[in-house]
Design a protein around this motif. Structure first.
Motif, PDB file in Angstrom:
ATOM      1  N   UNK A  32       0.739  -1.355  -0.151  1.00 13.21           N
ATOM      2  CA  UNK A  32      -0.128   0.127   0.117  1.00 13.21           C
ATOM      3  C   UNK A  32       1.004   1.082   0.051  1.00 13.21           C
ATOM      4  N   UNK A  33       0.307   2.354  -0.660  1.00 11.27           N
ATOM      5  CA  UNK A  33       1.097   3.638  -0.366  1.00 11.27           C
ATOM      6  C   UNK A  33       0.320   4.520   0.070  1.00 11.27           C
ATOM      7  N   UNK A  34       0.962   5.456   0.881  1.00 12.88           N
ATOM      8  CA  UNK A  34       0.275   6.419   1.560  1.00 12.88           C
ATOM      9  C   UNK A  34       1.246   7.120   2.680  1.00 12.88           C
ATOM     10  N   UNK A  35       0.665   7.563   3.854  1.00 14.80           N
ATOM     11  CA  UNK A  35       1.441   8.029   4.763  1.00 14.80           C
ATOM     12  C   UNK A  35       0.369   8.050   6.137  1.00 14.80           C
ATOM     13  N   UNK A  36       1.285   8.389   7.106  1.00 11.14           N
ATOM     14  CA  UNK A  36       0.660   8.154   8.466  1.00 11.14           C
ATOM     15  C   UNK A  36       1.325   9.537   9.113  1.00 11.14           C
ATOM     16  N   UNK A  37       0.157  10.384  10.026  1.00 12.19           N
ATOM     17  CA  UNK A  37       0.489  11.195  10.952  1.00 12.19           C
ATOM     18  C   UNK A  37       0.338  10.870  12.309  1.00 12.19           C
ATOM     19  N   UNK A  38       1.084  10.982  13.091  1.00 15.05           N
ATOM     20  CA  UNK A  38       1.382  10.569  14.557  1.00 15.05           C
ATOM     21  C   UNK A  38       1.074  11.995  14.993  1.00 15.05           C
ATOM     22  N   UNK A  39       0.102  11.975  16.160  1.00 10.76           N
ATOM     23  CA  UNK A  39      -0.293  12.816  16.705  1.00 10.76           C
ATOM     24  C   UNK A  39      -0.576  12.268  18.525  1.00 10.76           C
ATOM     25  N   UNK A  40       0.023  13.305  19.335  1.00 15.39           N
ATOM     26  CA  UNK A  40      -0.024  12.785  20.671  1.00 15.39           C
ATOM     27  C   UNK A  40      -0.695  13.671  21.283  1.00 15.39           C
ATOM     28  N   UNK A  41      -1.591  13.169  22.409  1.00 13.94           N
ATOM     29  CA  UNK A  41      -2.211  14.005  23.689  1.00 13.94           C
ATOM     30  C   UNK A  41      -1.541  13.655  24.906  1.00 13.94           C
ATOM     31  N   UNK A  42      -1.997  14.486  25.898  1.00 14.84           N
ATOM     32  CA  UNK A  42      -1.541  14.199  27.449  1.00 14.84           C
ATOM     33  C   UNK A  42      -0.033  14.355  27.573  1.00 14.84           C
ATOM     34  N   UNK A  43       0.347  15.493  26.868  1.00 12.64           N
ATOM     35  CA  UNK A  43       2.066  15.576  27.047  1.00 12.64           C
ATOM     36  C   UNK A  43       2.342  16.009  28.344  1.00 12.64           C
ATOM     37  N   UNK A  44       3.300  15.191  28.636  1.00 17.91           N
ATOM     38  CA  UNK A  44       3.687  15.567  30.174  1.00 17.91           C
ATOM     39  C   UNK A  44       5.244  15.848  30.089  1.00 17.91           C
ATOM     40  N   UNK A  45       5.888  16.657  30.686  1.00 15.83           N
ATOM     41  CA  UNK A  45       7.223  16.857  30.828  1.00 15.83           C
ATOM     42  C   UNK A  45       7.710  17.575  32.010  1.00 15.83           C
ATOM     43  N   UNK A  46       9.136  17.018  32.267  1.00 22.89           N
ATOM     44  CA  UNK A  46       9.529  17.603  33.623  1.00 22.89           C
ATOM     45  C   UNK A  46      10.095  18.998  33.507  1.00 22.89           C
ATOM     46  N   UNK A  47      10.036  19.521  32.247  1.00 26.56           N
ATOM     47  CA  UNK A  47      10.316  20.819  31.875  1.00 26.56           C
ATOM     48  C   UNK A  47       9.278  21.733  31.721  1.00 26.56           C
ATOM     49  N   UNK A  80      21.102  31.369  28.282  1.00 26.22           N
ATOM     50  CA  UNK A  80      19.911  31.956  28.910  1.00 26.22           C
ATOM     51  C   UNK A  80      18.830  31.024  29.070  1.00 26.22           C
ATOM     52  N   UNK A  81      18.913  29.897  28.417  1.00 22.25           N
ATOM     53  CA  UNK A  81      18.069  28.689  28.636  1.00 22.25           C
ATOM     54  C   UNK A  81      18.444  27.337  29.160  1.00 22.25           C
ATOM     55  N   UNK A  82      17.878  26.625  30.109  1.00 18.15           N
ATOM     56  CA  UNK A  82      18.518  25.674  30.982  1.00 18.15           C
ATOM     57  C   UNK A  82      18.513  24.320  29.942  1.00 18.15           C
ATOM     58  N   UNK A  83      17.782  24.472  28.860  1.00 19.69           N
ATOM     59  CA  UNK A  83      17.331  23.233  27.915  1.00 19.69           C
ATOM     60  C   UNK A  83      16.199  22.656  28.122  1.00 19.69           C
ATOM     61  N   UNK A  84      16.067  21.780  27.403  1.00 28.85           N
ATOM     62  CA  UNK A  84      14.692  20.791  27.518  1.00 28.85           C
ATOM     63  C   UNK A  84      14.880  19.409  27.445  1.00 28.85           C
ATOM     64  N   UNK A  85      14.064  18.690  27.791  1.00 31.19           N
ATOM     65  CA  UNK A  85      14.152  17.095  27.800  1.00 31.19           C
ATOM     66  C   UNK A  85      14.629  16.518  28.942  1.00 31.19           C
ATOM     67  N   UNK A  86      15.286  17.063  30.022  1.00 27.45           N
ATOM     68  CA  UNK A  86      15.802  16.510  31.079  1.00 27.45           C
ATOM     69  C   UNK A  86      14.720  16.007  31.941  1.00 27.45           C
ATOM     70  N   UNK A  87      14.910  14.820  32.450  1.00 29.46           N
ATOM     71  CA  UNK A  87      13.934  13.967  33.183  1.00 29.46           C
ATOM     72  C   UNK A  87      12.891  13.249  32.241  1.00 29.46           C
ATOM     73  N   UNK A  88      11.818  13.132  32.761  1.00 26.87           N
ATOM     74  CA  UNK A  88      10.697  12.216  31.952  1.00 26.87           C
ATOM     75  C   UNK A  88       9.781  13.165  31.195  1.00 26.87           C
ATOM     76  N   UNK A  89       9.822  12.649  29.949  1.00 29.38           N
ATOM     77  CA  UNK A  89       8.752  13.248  29.051  1.00 29.38           C
ATOM     78  C   UNK A  89       7.754  12.159  28.174  1.00 29.38           C
TER      79      UNK A  89
END
Length: 127
Positions: A32-47, A80-89
């Motif tokens: 099959x040909x085509x595509x998929x779009x992944x979409x997330x909900x309930x995003x939680x991050x320690x940042x 000027x920014x502590x960065x992102x992604x540290x901890x649980x995402x």
């Protein structure tokens, strides 16, 4: 399901998660040909901040049998920014959250169960 990246390195160098959708075929090898779009909900991050590329944003399409695309980035720390992604995402990826599969028209369809693997790659620094 849950999509989770936990970064306990303490380096603030950031990271990037990409996804690549393989060929979608049935047991007889019909594709099959085509595509998929992944979409997330309930995003939680320690940042407190997210990069513009994250599962809750409008993500690029994963083309069936195509190249890898970035689905989540965490920027590195700057002066000027502590960065992102540290901890649980985490984010929840599910149909009700907006994940869609778009198939191209097939004039000679073959019934069957079609499958494709998604290859996830986590790099230790954003691109």
């Amino acid at each position: 399901g849950d999509l989770s990246v936990t970064d306990n390195r303490g380096t603030n160098v950031g990271w990037e998660l990409t996804a690549q959708l393989g060929d979608m075929k049935n047991a007889g090898g019909k594709a099959l040909a085509g595509s998929m779009i992944l979409k997330g909900t309930d995003i939680k991050t320690d940042n407190v901040s997210l990069n513009a590329i994250n599962p809750g944003a409008a993500l690029p399409e994963l083309v069936i049998g195509g190249a890898a695309v970035s689905v989540w980035k965490a920027d590195a720390a700057t002066g000027t920014d502590d960065g992102q992604g540290q901890g649980k995402n985490t984010a929840v990826i599910k149909n009700a959250g907006g994940t869609t599969l778009k198939l191209k028209q097939n004039l000679t369809p073959t019934a069957g169960q079609y499958q494709a693997a998604i290859t996830w790659t986590l790099a230790d620094a954003p691109k």
